[in-house]
Scaffold this motif. Structure first.
Motif, PDB file in Angstrom:
ATOM      1  N   THR A 277       0.823  -1.214   0.000  1.00 18.12           N
ATOM      2  CA  THR A 277       0.000   0.000   0.000  1.00 18.12           C
ATOM      3  C   THR A 277       0.863   1.273   0.000  1.00 18.12           C
ATOM      4  O   THR A 277       0.334   2.369  -0.216  1.00 18.12           O
ATOM      5  N   GLY A 278       2.154   1.123   0.239  1.00 18.18           N
ATOM      6  CA  GLY A 278       3.127   2.205   0.018  1.00 18.18           C
ATOM      7  C   GLY A 278       2.921   3.493   0.797  1.00 18.18           C
ATOM      8  O   GLY A 278       3.508   4.520   0.458  1.00 18.18           O
ATOM      9  N   GLY A 279       2.072   3.509   1.823  1.00 17.15           N
ATOM     10  CA  GLY A 279       1.853   4.728   2.592  1.00 17.15           C
ATOM     11  C   GLY A 279       0.394   5.186   2.554  1.00 17.15           C
ATOM     12  O   GLY A 279       0.007   6.143   3.232  1.00 17.15           O
ATOM     13  N   TRP A 280      -0.416   4.459   1.796  1.00 18.99           N
ATOM     14  CA  TRP A 280      -1.802   4.867   1.605  1.00 18.99           C
ATOM     15  C   TRP A 280      -2.613   4.828   2.912  1.00 18.99           C
ATOM     16  O   TRP A 280      -3.456   5.680   3.170  1.00 18.99           O
ATOM     17  N   GLY A 282      -1.483   5.324   5.920  1.00 14.11           N
ATOM     18  CA  GLY A 282      -1.119   6.524   6.670  1.00 14.11           C
ATOM     19  C   GLY A 282      -1.750   7.767   6.074  1.00 14.11           C
ATOM     20  O   GLY A 282      -2.256   8.635   6.781  1.00 14.11           O
ATOM     21  N   LYS A 283      -1.766   7.841   4.759  1.00 16.23           N
ATOM     22  CA  LYS A 283      -2.389   8.982   4.071  1.00 16.23           C
ATOM     23  C   LYS A 283      -3.860   9.097   4.487  1.00 16.23           C
ATOM     24  O   LYS A 283      -4.356  10.191   4.765  1.00 16.23           O
ATOM     25  N   THR A 286      -4.373  10.237   8.139  1.00 17.10           N
ATOM     26  CA  THR A 286      -3.961  11.640   8.322  1.00 17.10           C
ATOM     27  C   THR A 286      -4.770  12.611   7.453  1.00 17.10           C
ATOM     28  O   THR A 286      -4.577  13.818   7.534  1.00 17.10           O
ATOM     29  N   ASP A 287      -5.680  12.094   6.633  1.00 17.07           N
ATOM     30  CA  ASP A 287      -6.659  12.972   5.979  1.00 17.07           C
ATOM     31  C   ASP A 287      -7.511  13.674   7.033  1.00 17.07           C
ATOM     32  O   ASP A 287      -8.066  14.746   6.781  1.00 17.07           O
ATOM     33  N   SER A 291      -5.719  13.593  13.727  1.00 14.95           N
ATOM     34  CA  SER A 291      -5.313  12.190  13.745  1.00 14.95           C
ATOM     35  C   SER A 291      -4.042  11.971  14.555  1.00 14.95           C
ATOM     36  O   SER A 291      -3.752  10.849  14.981  1.00 14.95           O
ATOM     37  N   PHE A 295      -2.494   8.481  15.884  1.00 18.56           N
ATOM     38  CA  PHE A 295      -1.595   7.900  14.891  1.00 18.56           C
ATOM     39  C   PHE A 295      -0.178   8.415  15.119  1.00 18.56           C
ATOM     40  O   PHE A 295       0.083   9.611  15.014  1.00 18.56           O
ATOM     41  N   LEU A 296       0.742   7.495  15.450  1.00 15.01           N
ATOM     42  CA  LEU A 296       2.107   7.928  15.750  1.00 15.01           C
ATOM     43  C   LEU A 296       2.982   7.971  14.504  1.00 15.01           C
ATOM     44  O   LEU A 296       3.922   8.756  14.431  1.00 15.01           O
ATOM     45  N   GLY A 297       2.670   7.109  13.531  1.00 13.00           N
ATOM     46  CA  GLY A 297       3.469   7.107  12.311  1.00 13.00           C
ATOM     47  C   GLY A 297       3.568   5.726  11.710  1.00 13.00           C
ATOM     48  O   GLY A 297       2.853   4.804  12.127  1.00 13.00           O
ATOM     49  N   GLY A 298       4.457   5.581  10.734  1.00 14.91           N
ATOM     50  CA  GLY A 298       4.560   4.298  10.064  1.00 14.91           C
ATOM     51  C   GLY A 298       5.866   4.124   9.341  1.00 14.91           C
ATOM     52  O   GLY A 298       6.669   5.058   9.212  1.00 14.91           O
ATOM     53  N   ILE A 299       6.063   2.905   8.897  1.00 18.49           N
ATOM     54  CA  ILE A 299       7.227   2.611   8.073  1.00 18.49           C
ATOM     55  C   ILE A 299       6.742   1.990   6.772  1.00 18.49           C
ATOM     56  O   ILE A 299       5.939   1.057   6.783  1.00 18.49           O
ATOM     57  N   VAL A 300       7.180   2.593   5.669  1.00 12.49           N
ATOM     58  CA  VAL A 300       6.865   2.024   4.369  1.00 12.49           C
ATOM     59  C   VAL A 300       8.077   1.196   3.965  1.00 12.49           C
ATOM     60  O   VAL A 300       9.136   1.737   3.662  1.00 12.49           O
TER      61      VAL A 300
ATOM     62  N   GLY B 278       1.762  12.390   5.755  1.00 11.62           N
ATOM     63  CA  GLY B 278       1.309  11.131   6.358  1.00 11.62           C
ATOM     64  C   GLY B 278       1.456   9.858   5.541  1.00 11.62           C
ATOM     65  O   GLY B 278       0.854   8.842   5.876  1.00 11.62           O
ATOM     66  N   THR B 286       4.076   4.702  -5.368  1.00 18.12           N
ATOM     67  CA  THR B 286       3.765   3.271  -5.486  1.00 18.12           C
ATOM     68  C   THR B 286       2.457   3.015  -6.230  1.00 18.12           C
ATOM     69  O   THR B 286       2.085   1.868  -6.448  1.00 18.12           O
ATOM     70  N   GLY B 298       9.847   4.419   3.155  1.00 16.76           N
ATOM     71  CA  GLY B 298       9.782   5.692   3.846  1.00 16.76           C
ATOM     72  C   GLY B 298       9.429   5.557   5.303  1.00 16.76           C
ATOM     73  O   GLY B 298       9.081   4.466   5.773  1.00 16.76           O
ATOM     74  N   VAL B 300       6.968   7.475   8.112  1.00 16.37           N
ATOM     75  CA  VAL B 300       5.967   8.483   8.408  1.00 16.37           C
ATOM     76  C   VAL B 300       6.143   8.845   9.874  1.00 16.37           C
ATOM     77  O   VAL B 300       5.840   8.052  10.760  1.00 16.37           O
TER      78      VAL B 300
END
Lengths: 407, 407
Positions: A277-280, A282-283, A286-287, A291, A295-300, B278, B286, B298, B300
């Motif tokens: 999903t490449g970051g989707w 998280g996107k 965070t819309d 958030s 939501f603390l964050g993520g790793i792609v 985010g 991607t 990446g 986030v």
């Protein structure tokens, strides 16, 4: 009860090109439907006098209410009001009050009043000017030939202001339509057909309650409407009682809204490890403003090296089971949770396509969600193209977290 | 030269509700424009016999070519062909060849042929059946009353198949329209008005070259068209020569396509550190199949802890300058590059809004891009709501990388 129908006319040559659709009509339709008026036709026409006249004549011949958007500005190719005056057999008259308002507006901004803006103060005789809150040009309300014609600007917020503050009340007054109630319910991870079949079998009076089902890859919406508020409300509860797990909220929300609300309510945090999903994911979360509370964050981790070196998925796991495997998803969710020190972790790894292998076809996705107490890993075989596979992956990931950890 | 215009009719009650717009018309318009046919009107009408008849009658009275989408299936409320036969004064006849094809189709799938599907093989006399590649129901081409009527299915890939393989050739043949050439150019990080003003001042023959500018938050597209291929091509080069830095490619592409192509061509890799976006930047790159060749992944870092603990932004930097600062963006880009061991790194930190502070207003975004040799940090003040600020951040980030490191 006689049905009242409307025709919506969107005016603007740019709406006849290859890249822009008329979306104002969706908003107008929603507001009209609420008061029991249905849309019978929609027409898009360019800024050509003859075509515009033809469009209004056609609409006058076939519907009760005509609502146009666009074609009210001060530029040369705006002549909607001329045409309406002609069709209604009245003259355009300069409205001094509107002219004064326009001049004040320009003066406040320190701009000289442009002569061609005077046109905006011209109103057909017998018409009512509709006040424009955020903008300059007023709308027009006129009854002629037994029909109602409403001219609105094309700028969405100006158009919406007029619909909210004038049009709906005026139409309600004129047509004395009974108030319609509607309830929108959202369901996830359930096929549209299952809900449809259940609704078809539920006993209800079709004259009292109507329903519509709108399905997308993100959710299935069921919209109930009717004139008896209690009946609509009771029926909505009955529908939900058939799919209590799949139901995630009322109104125009998405899964990420439901998930964020639940996390915030429980004062919990989450982090994501995303591959296909490449970051989707998280996107999407965070819309939503605010958030950051949950939501603390993520790793792609789009490469194997990133999975091994950053997410600390054991190298042997990837070598033995592959990057797209339940084992990898397990480590992704658990390790991202530890790295971010969040209450929950989510991991997604899959084949988005179009490239694929025999063993790992496009659409094969593993999603894991975990807390410090348990981990749930699920396998999915999504249908559709790359975008559809990725979209479904995000929805199912949010829903897995919601169903298994937040209810 | 007489102008040939078309009216597009989208058939389907769902297109008159509050949530679905007709998008088939955009594709059809694009293909028609290419061969010099303009769209004069678009009409949306529901599955009601009287309304549908009215829509076709109206269209016959005002345009040369009528193209409908939808209303060709085997269900009860599909009666488009009946209406056309009536309006053209001909009868519907069963076409044995089509019936055979339909039966073969069902047999291949091992499904019994449903009696009501026989309807799909009914064709008005004098009409041509348009073969349906991916689906079952054929389209219809008929000339009557001096006009051309084309009925296409509503399913996009079936409709597109027919337009590509039949409709365009047939219309070209009948109307003998000179071939129109068009070139689409994409520009980034430049206001639409700047391009518009330049185009207005460039000397060119408006009868030989037309242009359209389509601006969004992601890019500005300039579409040139004309009948003389060389003139269109020469003019496109002239336009690009005015904005060589902003130009990023031809056709229907986005910045991420240009960036990915350049990275792949140079055999370089990239990683992203995202705060206010985010994960959106990762999502966009991607979207493209094969992005794993250049995109390693990446981080986030939506919380300060994530920026400090995972991205290793010095705590003192955040305390002294804030999370939204050029210094933080600098460390984000450089550290993500080191963590992923990629050739380039990008960092984005900003205030997406709606919440903001006096010192850090919504729309304030810092973007950094770096290689192992240099780092560029830029400050932006984007206008618009949360979604618009985030969207512009992704476009500018891709463009910063493209302009400063990949040209």
């Amino acid at each position: 009860m006689k049905k009242i129908t409307a025709e919506l006319i969107a005016i603007g040559s740019e709406l006849l090109g290859p890249s822009k659709t008329d979306t104002n009509s969706l908003y107008v339709t929603k507001q009209l439907n609420k008061i029991g008026i249905e849309v019978g036709y929609k027409t898009v026409v360019g800024d050509h006098r003859d075509n515009l006249k033809n469009a209004f004549q056609t609409a006058l011949s076939r519907t009760d209410i005509i609502i146009s958007t666009g074609g009210l500005g001060p530029t040369e190719d705006d002549f909607t009001k001329d045409i309406i005056a002609e069709l209604c057999g009245v003259k355009l008259k300069l409205n001094e009050e509107i002219l004064k308002n326009l001049k004040d507006r320009f003066a406040k901004r320190g701009i000289e009043f442009p002569e061609n803006s005077k046109k905006m103060a011209l109103i057909p005789e017998n018409a009512t000017a509709i006040p424009n809150g955020p903008g300059a040009a007023p709308g027009i309300y006129i009854e002629c030939r037994g029909k109602t014609i409403i001219l609105l600007p094309g700028v969405p917020r100006e158009m919406q202001f007029m619909v909210e503050n004038f049009v709906i009340e005026k139409l309600n007054e004129k047509y004395k339509l009974p108030k319609k109630f509607s309830i929108t319910m959202n369901f996830a991870s359930i096929p549209e057909a299952v809900i449809d079949n259940t609704l078809k079998e539920l006993p209800f009076n079709k004259h009292q309650i109507e329903y519509a089902i709108l399905a997308s890859l993100r959710k299935v919406q069921v919209i109930l409407s009717g004139y008896n508020e209690k009946k609509v409300s009771d029926f909505s509860e009955k529908v939900i009682s058939h799919f209590p797990e799949a139901f995630f909220g009322y109104g125009d929300i998405f899964l990420e809204n439901a998930v964020l609300d639940l996390l915030t309510e429980k004062n919990k945090t989450v982090s994501f490890a995303e591959s296909c999903t490449g970051g989707w994911l998280g996107k999407l979360i965070t819309d939503i403003p605010g958030s950051s509370k949950a939501f603390l964050g993520g790793i792609v981790s789009y490469s194997n090296e990133a999975k091994i070196n950053i997410l600390k998925v054991p190298k042997e796991t990837i070598e033995k089971f592959g990057a797209v495997s339940p084992q990898t998803a397990f480590f992704m969710a658990n390790n991202v949770r530890k790295i971010f020190n969040s209450d929950f972790g989510v991991g997604i790894t899959g084949v988005a396509g179009p490239s694929q292998s025999e063993k790992k076809p496009a659409g094969l996705v593993y999603i894991a969600a975990c807390s410090n107490e348990k981990t749930i890993v699920k396998k999915y075989n999504f249908r559709g193209n790359r975008d559809m596979v990725r979209q479904q992956s995000t929805s199912r990931a949010f829903d897995l977290l919601r169903r298994e950890f937040l209810k």
